[in-house]
Each structure stands twice: as structure tokens, then as C-alpha cells.
Write a protein that holds these residues in place. Structure first.
Motif, mmCIF file in Angstrom:
data_model
loop_
_atom_site.group_PDB
_atom_site.id
_atom_site.type_symbol
_atom_site.label_atom_id
_atom_site.label_comp_id
_atom_site.label_asym_id
_atom_site.label_seq_id
_atom_site.Cartn_x
_atom_site.Cartn_y
_atom_site.Cartn_z
ATOM 1 N N GLY A 95 24.016 -9.601 61.086
ATOM 2 C CA GLY A 95 25.118 -8.759 61.522
ATOM 3 C C GLY A 95 26.249 -9.568 62.111
ATOM 4 O O GLY A 95 26.261 -10.791 61.956
ATOM 5 N N PRO A 96 27.209 -8.955 62.729
ATOM 6 C CA PRO A 96 27.219 -7.541 63.100
ATOM 7 C C PRO A 96 27.268 -6.639 61.863
ATOM 8 O O PRO A 96 27.881 -6.976 60.867
ATOM 9 N N HIS A 97 26.584 -5.504 61.982
ATOM 10 C CA HIS A 97 26.475 -4.554 60.885
ATOM 11 C C HIS A 97 27.430 -3.383 61.111
ATOM 12 O O HIS A 97 27.611 -2.942 62.241
ATOM 13 N N PRO A 98 28.014 -2.839 60.031
ATOM 14 C CA PRO A 98 28.862 -1.642 60.165
ATOM 15 C C PRO A 98 27.998 -0.432 60.531
ATOM 16 O O PRO A 98 26.771 -0.445 60.336
ATOM 17 N N ARG A 99 28.633 0.591 61.033
ATOM 18 C CA ARG A 99 27.900 1.769 61.517
ATOM 19 C C ARG A 99 26.945 2.391 60.489
ATOM 20 O O ARG A 99 25.843 2.779 60.857
#
Length: 131
Positions: free
Chosen positions: A58-62
Motif C-alpha cells: 500500500g497505501p491502498h485506495p478505499r
């Protein structure tokens, strides 16, 4: 007549969404350019190191965060999660098992159950109409 085939391109935000990554975390050259369909296919088939690292850590999207937690995007918002999260942060939430997460997972399970029921009902109606 000669057909002219143009190269299909997309904005970086669209490409990031299709790749399942958080756009602000991608390299600057990805964010600033346009992505052709061929480039997107190549990224999907042979992801470079930055893409593999983003998908793993990540960071991963929502939408990815929601899927990893087993809740809806709206459920994330109700739980107060509005930012992109790393894999480590997602694991911390899972380990903590907050009340909102359990509630949203139960809600999501009910939604899936109802969707399956409606699909079955519609299939039965279609079978009845064919007879």
C-alpha cells in the motif's frame, strides 16, 4: 476508405483505479503522463517493482481497503476510515476488531445474502417464463 485507428489513452487516475493502486503513491512520471491501453496491459501483465510493492504494502485506495476488511466503502466511512491505508494499518484494524468493523461485516454479509436471494428469485422467474 482507410480506417484510422487512434491509440486509446486514459488519465493516470483511471489507470491507477484499473490497477488497484492509490494514485498519489505512484511514481511522478506515472501521475503526470497519460497511459495507453497497451501500456496498461503491459503493467498488468508484467508489473514493475513499484507496482508490485504498492499492491503488496500500500497505501491502498478505499475500494481495496474495503475489500481487505470485508466491508463496503460506505461502511469504511461510517467506521471513520476516509484515507488510504497500508497493509500494516489494515492488519492492525483487523487485529483490534473494533465494534464498527464487526457491525459492517455483518451488514455486508446480509447484503450479499439478499443479493443471492434476489438472483435466485429472478432465475426462477426466468425459468418459469420459458416453460
Amino acid at each position: 476508405m482507410k480506417s484510422h485507428q487512434s491509440t486509446q489513452t486514459m488519465k493516470p487516475a483511471t489507470a491507477a483505479k484499473k490497477l488497484g493502486v492509490y494514485l498519489p503513491a505512484t511514481p511522478a512520471e506515472f501521475q503526470e503522463g497519460v497511459v495507453t491501453r497497451a501500456e496498461l496491459n503491459e503493467l498488468q501483465a508484467n508489473p514493475p517493482e513499484w507496482l508490485r510493492a504498492l499492491r503488496e504494502n500500500g497505501p491502498h485506495p478505499r475500494p481495496v481497503v474495503a475489500a481487505k476488511l470485508g466491508v463496503s466503502i460506505a461502511g469504511l466511512a461510517r467506521g471513520g476510515v476516509t484515507e488510504a491505508l497500508t497493509s500494516e494499518q489494515i492488519q492492525e484494524i483487523k487485529d483490534a476488531g473494533p465494534e464498527w468493523l464487526e457491525k459492517e461485516r455483518a451488514t455486508q454479509a446480509e447484503v450479499r445474502k439478499e443479493a443471492a436471494r434476489l438472483k435466485q428469485r429472478d432465475a426462477e422467474k426466468a425459468d418459469g417464463a420459458e416453460s
